[in-house]
Scaffold this motif. Structure first.
Motif, PDB file in Angstrom:
ATOM      1  N   ASN A  28      59.644 -36.537  -3.282  1.00 53.12           N
ATOM      2  CA  ASN A  28      60.889 -37.250  -3.596  1.00 53.12           C
ATOM      3  C   ASN A  28      60.745 -38.973  -2.716  1.00 53.12           C
ATOM      4  OD1 ASN A  28      62.826 -38.673  -4.894  1.00 53.12           O
ATOM      5  ND2 ASN A  28      64.386 -36.940  -4.507  1.00 53.12           N
ATOM      6  N   ASP A  29      59.988 -39.756  -2.906  1.00 47.76           N
ATOM      7  CA  ASP A  29      59.889 -40.812  -1.822  1.00 47.76           C
ATOM      8  C   ASP A  29      60.373 -42.076  -3.000  1.00 47.76           C
ATOM      9  OD1 ASP A  29      57.730 -40.579  -3.643  1.00 47.76           O
ATOM     10  OD2 ASP A  29      56.223 -41.439  -2.058  1.00 47.76           O
ATOM     11  N   ASN A  30      60.821 -42.190  -3.983  1.00 50.77           N
ATOM     12  CA  ASN A  30      61.073 -43.239  -4.692  1.00 50.77           C
ATOM     13  C   ASN A  30      62.451 -43.311  -5.371  1.00 50.77           C
ATOM     14  OD1 ASN A  30      58.319 -44.792  -5.125  1.00 50.77           O
ATOM     15  ND2 ASN A  30      58.082 -42.683  -5.435  1.00 50.77           N
ATOM     16  N   PHE A  31      63.229 -44.424  -5.222  1.00 50.76           N
ATOM     17  CA  PHE A  31      64.465 -44.578  -5.674  1.00 50.76           C
ATOM     18  C   PHE A  31      64.615 -45.038  -7.085  1.00 50.76           C
ATOM     19  CE2 PHE A  31      65.925 -45.072  -1.246  1.00 50.76           C
ATOM     20  CZ  PHE A  31      66.971 -44.243  -1.104  1.00 50.76           C
ATOM     21  N   PRO A  32      65.535 -44.566  -7.964  1.00 48.69           N
ATOM     22  CA  PRO A  32      65.533 -45.194  -9.342  1.00 48.69           C
ATOM     23  C   PRO A  32      65.865 -46.544  -9.402  1.00 48.69           C
ATOM     24  CG  PRO A  32      67.524 -43.808  -8.643  1.00 48.69           C
ATOM     25  CD  PRO A  32      66.548 -43.721  -7.850  1.00 48.69           C
ATOM     26  N   VAL A  33      65.323 -47.043 -10.550  1.00 52.24           N
ATOM     27  CA  VAL A  33      65.479 -48.415 -10.808  1.00 52.24           C
ATOM     28  C   VAL A  33      65.740 -48.827 -12.407  1.00 52.24           C
ATOM     29  CG1 VAL A  33      64.341 -50.822 -10.701  1.00 52.24           C
ATOM     30  CG2 VAL A  33      63.724 -49.046  -9.014  1.00 52.24           C
ATOM     31  N   PHE A  34      66.985 -49.614 -12.524  1.00 48.44           N
ATOM     32  CA  PHE A  34      67.392 -49.662 -13.932  1.00 48.44           C
ATOM     33  C   PHE A  34      66.332 -50.498 -14.614  1.00 48.44           C
ATOM     34  CE2 PHE A  34      71.693 -49.190 -11.783  1.00 48.44           C
ATOM     35  CZ  PHE A  34      71.969 -48.286 -13.050  1.00 48.44           C
TER      36      PHE A  34
ATOM     37  N   ARG B 147      74.623 -45.317 -22.925  1.00 46.08           N
ATOM     38  CA  ARG B 147      73.845 -44.652 -21.702  1.00 46.08           C
ATOM     39  C   ARG B 147      72.884 -45.809 -21.170  1.00 46.08           C
ATOM     40  NH1 ARG B 147      71.345 -38.786 -23.767  1.00 46.08           N
ATOM     41  NH2 ARG B 147      73.226 -38.122 -24.421  1.00 46.08           N
ATOM     42  N   VAL B 148      73.074 -45.778 -19.637  1.00 46.47           N
ATOM     43  CA  VAL B 148      72.063 -46.803 -19.009  1.00 46.47           C
ATOM     44  C   VAL B 148      70.945 -45.899 -18.637  1.00 46.47           C
ATOM     45  CG1 VAL B 148      74.085 -48.245 -18.357  1.00 46.47           C
ATOM     46  CG2 VAL B 148      73.454 -46.234 -17.088  1.00 46.47           C
ATOM     47  N   LYS B 149      69.768 -46.594 -18.570  1.00 40.64           N
ATOM     48  CA  LYS B 149      68.683 -46.105 -18.592  1.00 40.64           C
ATOM     49  C   LYS B 149      67.850 -46.505 -17.229  1.00 40.64           C
ATOM     50  CE  LYS B 149      67.320 -45.047 -23.230  1.00 40.64           C
ATOM     51  NZ  LYS B 149      66.429 -45.185 -24.205  1.00 40.64           N
ATOM     52  N   VAL B 150      67.367 -45.711 -16.420  1.00 42.81           N
ATOM     53  CA  VAL B 150      66.761 -45.955 -15.020  1.00 42.81           C
ATOM     54  C   VAL B 150      65.352 -45.517 -15.309  1.00 42.81           C
ATOM     55  CG1 VAL B 150      68.852 -45.894 -13.846  1.00 42.81           C
ATOM     56  CG2 VAL B 150      67.515 -43.738 -14.103  1.00 42.81           C
TER      57      VAL B 150
ATOM     58  N   THR C 236      69.393 -38.624  -9.793  1.00 44.51           N
ATOM     59  CA  THR C 236      69.871 -39.872  -9.767  1.00 44.51           C
ATOM     60  C   THR C 236      71.370 -39.712  -9.919  1.00 44.51           C
ATOM     61  OG1 THR C 236      68.173 -40.868 -11.048  1.00 44.51           O
ATOM     62  CG2 THR C 236      70.149 -42.108 -11.046  1.00 44.51           C
ATOM     63  N   LYS C 237      72.107 -40.422  -8.886  1.00 44.46           N
ATOM     64  CA  LYS C 237      73.659 -40.682  -8.880  1.00 44.46           C
ATOM     65  C   LYS C 237      74.178 -42.004  -9.431  1.00 44.46           C
ATOM     66  CE  LYS C 237      73.871 -36.250  -7.587  1.00 44.46           C
ATOM     67  NZ  LYS C 237      74.478 -35.206  -8.551  1.00 44.46           N
ATOM     68  N   TYR C 238      75.276 -42.150 -10.118  1.00 44.62           N
ATOM     69  CA  TYR C 238      75.516 -43.236 -10.501  1.00 44.62           C
ATOM     70  C   TYR C 238      76.989 -43.408  -9.850  1.00 44.62           C
ATOM     71  CZ  TYR C 238      71.820 -43.139 -14.179  1.00 44.62           C
ATOM     72  OH  TYR C 238      70.749 -42.942 -14.514  1.00 44.62           O
ATOM     73  N   SER C 239      77.280 -44.852  -9.466  1.00 42.34           N
ATOM     74  CA  SER C 239      78.550 -45.181  -9.098  1.00 42.34           C
ATOM     75  C   SER C 239      78.932 -46.631  -9.123  1.00 42.34           C
ATOM     76  CB  SER C 239      78.569 -44.878  -7.565  1.00 42.34           C
ATOM     77  OG  SER C 239      77.689 -45.651  -6.862  1.00 42.34           O
TER      78      SER C 239
ATOM     79  N   ALA D  38      72.331 -47.022  -8.843  1.00 45.65           N
ATOM     80  CA  ALA D  38      71.890 -46.012  -9.042  1.00 45.65           C
ATOM     81  C   ALA D  38      71.175 -45.696  -8.046  1.00 45.65           C
ATOM     82  CB  ALA D  38      70.812 -45.933 -10.403  1.00 45.65           C
ATOM     83  N   THR D  39      71.299 -44.585  -7.507  1.00 44.26           N
ATOM     84  CA  THR D  39      70.709 -43.925  -6.227  1.00 44.26           C
ATOM     85  C   THR D  39      70.195 -42.650  -6.310  1.00 44.26           C
ATOM     86  OG1 THR D  39      72.818 -43.265  -5.222  1.00 44.26           O
ATOM     87  CG2 THR D  39      72.039 -45.472  -4.453  1.00 44.26           C
ATOM     88  N   ASP D  40      69.408 -42.042  -5.503  1.00 36.97           N
ATOM     89  CA  ASP D  40      68.774 -40.656  -5.398  1.00 36.97           C
ATOM     90  C   ASP D  40      69.134 -40.280  -3.659  1.00 36.97           C
ATOM     91  OD1 ASP D  40      67.788 -38.228  -5.334  1.00 36.97           O
ATOM     92  OD2 ASP D  40      65.873 -38.881  -6.321  1.00 36.97           O
ATOM     93  N   PRO D  41      70.250 -39.341  -3.715  1.00 33.62           N
ATOM     94  CA  PRO D  41      70.473 -39.004  -2.416  1.00 33.62           C
ATOM     95  C   PRO D  41      69.352 -38.040  -1.643  1.00 33.62           C
ATOM     96  CG  PRO D  41      71.922 -37.746  -4.005  1.00 33.62           C
ATOM     97  CD  PRO D  41      71.192 -38.836  -4.742  1.00 33.62           C
ATOM     98  N   THR D  42      68.721 -37.365  -2.493  1.00 32.30           N
ATOM     99  CA  THR D  42      67.711 -36.595  -1.987  1.00 32.30           C
ATOM    100  C   THR D  42      66.143 -37.242  -1.792  1.00 32.30           C
ATOM    101  OG1 THR D  42      66.957 -36.205  -4.237  1.00 32.30           O
ATOM    102  CG2 THR D  42      68.790 -34.558  -3.447  1.00 32.30           C
ATOM    103  N   VAL D  43      66.117 -38.653  -1.696  1.00 30.29           N
ATOM    104  CA  VAL D  43      65.050 -39.427  -1.356  1.00 30.29           C
ATOM    105  C   VAL D  43      64.592 -39.049   0.326  1.00 30.29           C
ATOM    106  CG1 VAL D  43      63.791 -41.529  -0.943  1.00 30.29           C
ATOM    107  CG2 VAL D  43      64.913 -40.985  -2.981  1.00 30.29           C
ATOM    108  N   ASN D  44      63.425 -38.508   0.612  1.00 33.74           N
ATOM    109  CA  ASN D  44      62.977 -38.083   1.802  1.00 33.74           C
ATOM    110  C   ASN D  44      62.636 -39.616   2.488  1.00 33.74           C
ATOM    111  OD1 ASN D  44      61.791 -37.589   4.503  1.00 33.74           O
ATOM    112  ND2 ASN D  44      60.397 -35.823   3.201  1.00 33.74           N
ATOM    113  N   LEU D  45      63.590 -39.917   3.411  1.00 34.32           N
ATOM    114  CA  LEU D  45      63.627 -41.258   4.102  1.00 34.32           C
ATOM    115  C   LEU D  45      62.477 -41.532   5.223  1.00 34.32           C
ATOM    116  CD1 LEU D  45      67.622 -41.673   4.837  1.00 34.32           C
ATOM    117  CD2 LEU D  45      66.256 -42.685   2.920  1.00 34.32           C
ATOM    118  N   ARG D  46      61.913 -40.492   5.259  1.00 30.06           N
ATOM    119  CA  ARG D  46      60.699 -40.619   6.312  1.00 30.06           C
ATOM    120  C   ARG D  46      59.730 -41.260   5.708  1.00 30.06           C
ATOM    121  NH1 ARG D  46      58.119 -35.269   8.669  1.00 30.06           N
ATOM    122  NH2 ARG D  46      57.585 -34.770   6.510  1.00 30.06           N
TER     123      ARG D  46
END
Length: 764
Positions: free
Chosen positions: A243-249, A270-273, A284-287, A330-338
């Protein structure tokens, strides 16, 4: 080529001292017969594989210590005299085929020396081994043509991926012959391989989203100096996802339309990413990041499609807010930031929600409605009102109506304007509360009512008034012994009241008269004891006593009732047990419901009896005509088959009777045939013989005429014999029929044809 040197060792024979002492006088000839020890003498034989000189190839020599000119060498074994042969006089061994160590590394043979004259063995046989020396003549071969491996993307340099193996058929004990080295000849910019065959990553930036699989070709070769061909194998390496990529709208903005009556929690849109990682790494988490009304909506991620579902958290109202605008992230909190790639942005998109207006039902201003009313109050006719309004911009008028009521009945009414009315006072003892459902509908421009309506519950509580006197709760039949002592408790009585029990106290009990042999003692818990006052009852004077008891409540106003307690005086034994009491006359009563049921049963029985009498009278009026018809019909013909009966015109022929009318003869002018015809005198042929003849004739006619009825039909003939002046009137003898014949002339034939004229005459 190795040269084998066979050393011949001579083993001298040493004579035994005892033998020397005992045989010291033997002659010199006997000394020549002493046996010398002999043995095979050679070293282990070797030969190189794949010798390119002409055959045969010398392997070595076998030698024995036997000194005999007639000695002969031979070899035995699996490959003797085929691959290997021996020169019988010298013992030289030769190979007549080129040997391959990879097929067989050594051969075991047996050497023998015999006397060529008698083929007797001169020495015991001895086994020897010929070893084949290896030469580096085989290239290493991979154990399989295709290898598979996997490694997580973005792994550090040197991360092991998989291992390949190649084998060399040459002798591993010979230095350099079976040593295998590996080399990546395709894909070496991404992967490396060591001498053990382990493939590792050569770069740390292998990205699955850029390239997910690699095809690497590996070569296996022999030790340096080998000039033969090497072998290759293909290795397919797959990069596993992290998991090394963030979602994109997918879009920079989204626009939705939703009706204002959408339910809370319903789907707005529905919004699609797009997340290029594999599904298991999409979280994906939406806020909300900008805009008002964050408390109005929520965005929930679909775990299967990764879409963001927008839902309302509260009711929408077009009249208040017609459009909502906000930004979502839209974000992904589980992305491996390394392994996060710099430059990747957190996706933000604008959302517009347009609320559309619909015709909503009226809205009540207060829910639920509750009213209180005193029971049996004739002055109260109006309890209050309900109110609803049109939430739409049209602001139509509202009409109210009652839908349901509990208890069911016309106890509470609702006017068109929403006024709650009482048509009559309410009784709390019938029901302490009343519930109705009020419906509100909009009045359309054409005067019709809208089919959309809303409901409100109206609860009416009836407060109690002290309008019921307390009543005695009749226990089991009270009895007292005739010799009961004063103060003996006969029974404990209690009371009940349909009204609510007053919080100020309990019921009060008292006797209507003190002139009795009974007394009353209150227990102050809504009960009282009836006791014997003087004792010694006289059953001769009274076997049953009627004791009036007054019960009062503490209500406002205070109410009381007088109840009669019936006490039986019984005979008792010495222990005070009842031995005999008169049976009290039981009151027999019939309820109103039972009387109504009895009356209905009696009325039903009377109606049934009248119907039966009317039916019998009607049958009696028609019985005269019915009996005559049956009698005449029986005289004419009787059928025992399912034919047409008297309506079957094919079986009737009254042409003889009709001939009178056709010939113009008037019946009234002719004299009565019964007056002119005289009965013939009796003769001896009439009777059984004449009847027998008639039956035979009719039988022959039935057998020979195909137009008649079937043979199994029973014929009954109305034959009257020769004595009858009217002869037979049976219609069975008729040969023709005419449905258009006018039978009115039968009325002129006299009274005896009256019934026949009525049957065949025209209807009046």
């Amino acid at each position: 080529r190795l040269i084998l040197i066979f050393l011949v060792l001579l083993a001298p024979a040493f004579a035994d001292k005892e033998r020397q002492k005992t045989n010291q006088n033997f002659s010199s000839n006997n000394a020549n017969h002493k046996r010398l020890k002999r043995d095979w003498i050679w070293n282990q034989m070797h030969i190189k594989e794949e010798i390119d000189t002409p055959l045969p190839h010398h392997v070595g020599k076998i030698t024995s210590s036997v000194r005999n000119n007639n000695a002969k060498y031979i070899i035995e074994g699996e490959y003797a005299n085929t691959i290997f042969k021996v020169e019988e006089t010298s013992g030289d061994v030769y190979a007549f085929e080129r040997l391959d160590r990879e097929k067989k590394a050594e051969y075991e043979l047996t050497a023998l020396i015999i006397d060529r004259r008698n083929n007797q063995s001169l020495e015991p046989p001895s086994k020897f081994i010929i070893k084949v020396y290896d030469i580096n003549d085989n290239a290493p071969v991979f154990v399989q043509k295709v290898f598979n491996g996997s490694v997580p993307e973005m792994s550090p340099v040197g991360t092991p991926v998989t291992k390949v193996t190649a084998v060399d058929a040459d002798d591993p004990t010979v230095t350099g012959h079976a040593t295998v080295t590996y080399q990546v000849i395709k894909g070496d910019e991404y992967f490396t391989i060591d001498d053990s065959g382990v493939i590792s990553t050569a770069r740390a930036d292998l990205d699955r989203e850029t390239q997910s699989t690699y095809e690497v070709i590996v070569k296996a070769k022999d030790a340096p100096g080998f000039s033969g061909d090497s072998s290759t194998a293909t290795v397919t390496i797959t990069l596993t996802d992290i998991n090394d990529n963030f979602p994109v709208f997918k879009h920079q903005s989204f626009h939705f339309k939703v009706p204002e009556n959408i339910s809370v929690g319903g789907e707005v849109g529905r919004v699609k990413v797009e997340d290029i990682d594999e599904p298991q790494h999409r979280n994906t988490k939406y806020s909300f990041v900008r805009g008002d009304y964050r408390d109005t909506f929520e965005i929930v991620a679909n775990p299967y499609t990764n879409e963001g579902i927008i839902r309302p958290k509260k009711p929408l109202d077009f009249e208040k807010v017609a459009e909502y605008r906000f930004d979502i992230e839209a974000t992904d909190p589980t992305v491996n930031l390394r392994y996060f790639k710099s430059g990747g942005s957190k996706s933000i998109s604008a959302v517009t929600i347009e609320v559309t207006d619909i015709d909503e039902p009226p809205v009540f201003t207060k829910l639920p409605y509750e009213f209180k009313v005193r029971e049996n109050d004739p002055e109260i006719r109006t309890l209050g009102s309900v109110w609803a309004h049109d939430p739409d911009a049209a602001k139509r008028k509202i009409r109210f109506s009652r839908r349901r009521a509990s208890p069911n009945g016309d106890y509470i009414r609702v006017s068109d304007t929403g006024i709650i009315q009482l048509p009559k006072p309410l009784d709390r003892e019938f029901s302490s509360s009343y519930n109705i459902t009020v419906a509100a509908q909009e009045i359309l421009e054409d005067g019709r009512l809208s089919d959309r309506e809303s409901h409100a519950q109206v609860h009416v509580i009836v407060t109690d008034e002290n309008d019921n006197a307390p009543e005695l709760v009749y226990p089991e039949e009270p009895r007292v012994c005739e010799n009961a002592a004063p103060g003996k408790v006969i029974i404990r009585i209690s009371a009940t009241d349909k009204d609510e029990i007053s919080p100020r106290g309990f019921f009060r009990f008292s006797l209507a008269t003190e002139d009795s042999n009974f007394s009353l003692v209150e227990n102050y818990d809504n009960t009282a004891n009836i006791t014997v006052k003087y004792g010694q009852f006289n059953r001769e004077l009274a076997k049953i006593h009627y004791l009036p008891v007054i019960i009062s409540d503490n209500g406002d106003p205070e109410l009381s009732s007088t109840n009669t307690l019936v006490i039986s005086v019984c005979k008792c034994n010495e222990k005070g047990n009842f031995t005999f009491c008169e049976e009290r006359a039981k009151q027999v009563g019939v309820s109103i419901q039972a009387l109504v049921a009895i009356f209905i049963c009696i009325f039903t029985i009377i109606v049934i009896a009248l119907l039966i009498l009317l039916r019998k009278r009607h049958k009696k009026d028609l019985s005269g005509l019915g009996r005559n018809v049956a009698e005449i019909h029986e005289q004419l013909v009787t059928y025992d088959e399912e034919g047409g009966g008297e309506m079957d015109t094919t079986s009737y022929d009254v042409s003889v009777l009709n001939s009178v009318r056709k010939n113009g003869i008037k019946a009234e002018a002719a004299p009565s045939p019964y007056a002119q015809v005289q009965k013939p005198p009796a003769n001896i042929t009439s009777g059984a013989g004449e009847m027998e003849m008639m039956i035979e004739v009719k039988k022959d006619e039935a057998d020979n005429d195909r137009d008649l009825l079937p043979y199994d039909t029973l014929h009954i003939y109305g034959y009257e014999g020769a004595e009858s002046i009217a002869e037979s009137l049976s219609s069975l003898g008729s040969g023709s029929s005419d449905s258009d014949i006018d039978y009115d002339f039968l009325n002129d034939w006299g009274p005896r044809f009256k019934m026949l004229a009525e049957l065949y005459g025209s209807e009046p």
